[in-house]
Design an enzyme around this catalytic site. Sequence first.
Site, mmCIF file in Angstrom:
data_model
loop_
_atom_site.group_PDB
_atom_site.id
_atom_site.type_symbol
_atom_site.label_atom_id
_atom_site.label_comp_id
_atom_site.label_asym_id
_atom_site.label_seq_id
_atom_site.Cartn_x
_atom_site.Cartn_y
_atom_site.Cartn_z
ATOM 1 N N CYS A 118 0.821 -1.220 0.000
ATOM 2 C CA CYS A 118 0.000 0.000 0.000
ATOM 3 C C CYS A 118 0.849 1.262 0.000
ATOM 4 C CB CYS A 118 -0.943 -0.008 1.194
ATOM 5 S SG CYS A 118 -2.034 -1.434 1.190
ATOM 6 N N HIS A 131 -3.303 7.098 2.190
ATOM 7 C CA HIS A 131 -3.754 5.794 1.703
ATOM 8 C C HIS A 131 -5.106 5.499 2.361
ATOM 9 C CE1 HIS A 131 -4.204 1.621 1.039
ATOM 10 N NE2 HIS A 131 -3.808 1.256 2.237
ATOM 11 N N ASN A 161 -10.262 -0.266 0.459
ATOM 12 C CA ASN A 161 -8.806 -0.134 0.394
ATOM 13 C C ASN A 161 -8.324 -0.754 -0.925
ATOM 14 O OD1 ASN A 161 -6.042 -0.559 0.621
ATOM 15 N ND2 ASN A 161 -6.116 -1.233 2.755
HETATM 16 O O1 UT7 Z 1 -3.336 -1.042 3.807
HETATM 17 C C1 UT7 Z 1 -3.182 -1.352 5.155
HETATM 18 C C2 UT7 Z 1 -4.139 -2.460 5.368
HETATM 19 N N1 UT7 Z 1 -4.646 -2.700 6.670
HETATM 20 C C3 UT7 Z 1 -5.197 -1.805 7.495
HETATM 21 O O2 UT7 Z 1 -5.191 -0.630 7.328
HETATM 22 C C4 UT7 Z 1 -5.889 -2.396 8.673
HETATM 23 C C5 UT7 Z 1 -5.768 -1.585 9.931
HETATM 24 N N2 UT7 Z 1 -6.682 -2.124 10.955
HETATM 25 C C6 UT7 Z 1 -7.989 -1.836 10.927
HETATM 26 O O3 UT7 Z 1 -8.470 -1.086 10.087
HETATM 27 C C7 UT7 Z 1 -8.860 -2.444 12.011
HETATM 28 O O4 UT7 Z 1 -8.053 -3.118 12.937
HETATM 29 C C8 UT7 Z 1 -9.951 -3.387 11.459
HETATM 30 C C9 UT7 Z 1 -11.021 -2.598 10.714
HETATM 31 C C10 UT7 Z 1 -9.338 -4.425 10.528
HETATM 32 C C11 UT7 Z 1 -10.635 -4.122 12.605
HETATM 33 O O5 UT7 Z 1 -11.197 -3.190 13.511
HETATM 34 P P1 UT7 Z 1 -10.991 -3.377 15.083
HETATM 35 O O6 UT7 Z 1 -11.742 -2.294 15.731
HETATM 36 O O7 UT7 Z 1 -9.501 -3.483 15.335
HETATM 37 O O8 UT7 Z 1 -11.730 -4.739 15.333
HETATM 38 P P2 UT7 Z 1 -11.155 -6.103 15.969
HETATM 39 O O9 UT7 Z 1 -10.273 -6.807 15.005
HETATM 40 O O10 UT7 Z 1 -10.651 -5.806 17.341
HETATM 41 O O11 UT7 Z 1 -12.468 -6.919 16.119
HETATM 42 C C12 UT7 Z 1 -13.506 -6.504 17.034
HETATM 43 C C13 UT7 Z 1 -14.634 -7.527 16.962
HETATM 44 C C14 UT7 Z 1 -14.153 -8.969 17.079
HETATM 45 O O12 UT7 Z 1 -15.128 -9.677 17.801
HETATM 46 P P3 UT7 Z 1 -14.860 -10.099 19.321
HETATM 47 O O13 UT7 Z 1 -13.618 -10.951 19.284
HETATM 48 O O14 UT7 Z 1 -14.653 -8.818 20.052
HETATM 49 O O15 UT7 Z 1 -16.109 -10.834 19.690
HETATM 50 C C15 UT7 Z 1 -14.141 -9.473 15.670
HETATM 51 O O16 UT7 Z 1 -14.354 -10.851 15.564
HETATM 52 O O17 UT7 Z 1 -15.274 -7.429 15.688
HETATM 53 C C16 UT7 Z 1 -15.312 -8.720 15.083
HETATM 54 N N3 UT7 Z 1 -15.213 -8.529 13.641
HETATM 55 C C17 UT7 Z 1 -16.280 -8.346 12.859
HETATM 56 N N4 UT7 Z 1 -17.591 -8.293 13.119
HETATM 57 C C18 UT7 Z 1 -18.425 -8.082 12.088
HETATM 58 C C19 UT7 Z 1 -14.088 -8.479 12.876
HETATM 59 N N5 UT7 Z 1 -14.418 -8.267 11.598
HETATM 60 C C20 UT7 Z 1 -15.756 -8.173 11.557
HETATM 61 C C21 UT7 Z 1 -16.689 -7.956 10.527
HETATM 62 N N6 UT7 Z 1 -17.993 -7.910 10.839
HETATM 63 N N7 UT7 Z 1 -16.314 -7.767 9.242
#
Ligand code: UT7
Length: 333
Positions: free
Chosen positions: A117, A258, A288
């Site tokens: 990215c 980005h 993205n």
């Molecule tokens: O180009 C660079 C590429 N990558 C990035 O920029 C990614 C950077 N990171 C992020 O943008 C965020 O970390 C994410 C959007 C990927 C995730 O957000 P988060 O607030 O860090 O969520 P999390 O991974 O802590 O997940 C929170 C909860 C989890 O459930 P539990 O364990 O708390 O019960 C996940 O299982 O949300 C759940 N979850 C979802 N729920 C519904 C994860 N993905 C999803 C989903 N829909 N798509």
Amino acid sequence: MLKQSGLGIAITGSGSATPAAVVDNHRLATLVETSDEWITTRTGIKSRRLATPEESLSAIATSAAKNAIAMAGITPADLDLIILATSTSDDLFGSACKIQAELGASRAVAFDLTAACSGFVFGLVTAAQFIRTGVYQNVLLIGADILSRWVDWSDRRTCVLFGDGAGAVVLQANESDRLLGFEIRSDGTQNNCLNLAYQGQSKELIDGVSIAQGTYQPITMNGKEVYRFAVQKVPEVIEKALFRANLTVEEVDWLLLHQANQRILDAVANRLKIPTHKVISNMAHYGNTSAASIPIALDEAVRQGKIQPGDIIATSGFGAGLTWGAAIFQWAR
Ligand code: UT7
């Protein structure tokens, strides 16, 4: 403020192209256990474009390139160099030469550059070196990715984030230098945070000689770590690039990051004390798009008349590697 020299660089055209197929969050919720509400509040993404099996990376990259070349008012025959920033070439040997042929840019040397990215910012800095040393005058830089081909569509933590597309710019030698400052960085100690890695099975080829044959595996990501990294490193690298440009944050007209996550954009703007109305964001429509996200957003803002000649743009890419970088440039047209 502007450095006067015969070996300056200016972006003189932009273009973009995205696949026609749109998949919104509601439709994704029929594929994995997710919801429009979760995706919107956690990422700001509402829909993404996905390339059909018939659409190649080189085809969408060529479309974006044609638009950038037209805006710059040059012809493909004027190009000296084509850099394709991508992680998802049609061919592992590279797709830049195919684009060169499709454009009819017969004089241009062409190669791929991979920095995930951060590819567009790394490509911008690479192109600038060729122009500043007087080697080339007209460079086409394309950022293009089709990550939908490498996403695990059963993994809701990653599949909701990505989309496909291409963006391009033409960079030309210019009397005054419009690339005002840059800084690019890498940290391989965090390589395992975001991968699209090759996995091969050991196969004995001849007695005592084994090789590994397999394929690339779908994207794996430690979302929290990547988020933390971005929010910490992006403001730092922008400040460094601004220092090199001898500019203050207040002099920035547009923050063009980005397009990974709206929360990352908001957090970076907040840390830098850049007001929301200066932040360019289009990820709601595209998700993205990796190396394509900055040039697509740039092109849209230019064609909407938001970015005006003379505006100062602070751009930053960040992602797998880990890699990150910032460039401060002035829109020249
Ligand atoms: O180009 C660079 C590429 N990558 C990035 O920029 C990614 C950077 N990171 C992020 O943008 C965020 O970390 C994410 C959007 C990927 C995730 O957000 P988060 O607030 O860090 O969520 P999390 O991974 O802590 O997940 C929170 C909860 C989890 O459930 P539990 O364990 O708390 O019960 C996940 O299982 O949300 C759940 N979850 C979802 N729920 C519904 C994860 N993905 C999803 C989903 N829909 N798509």
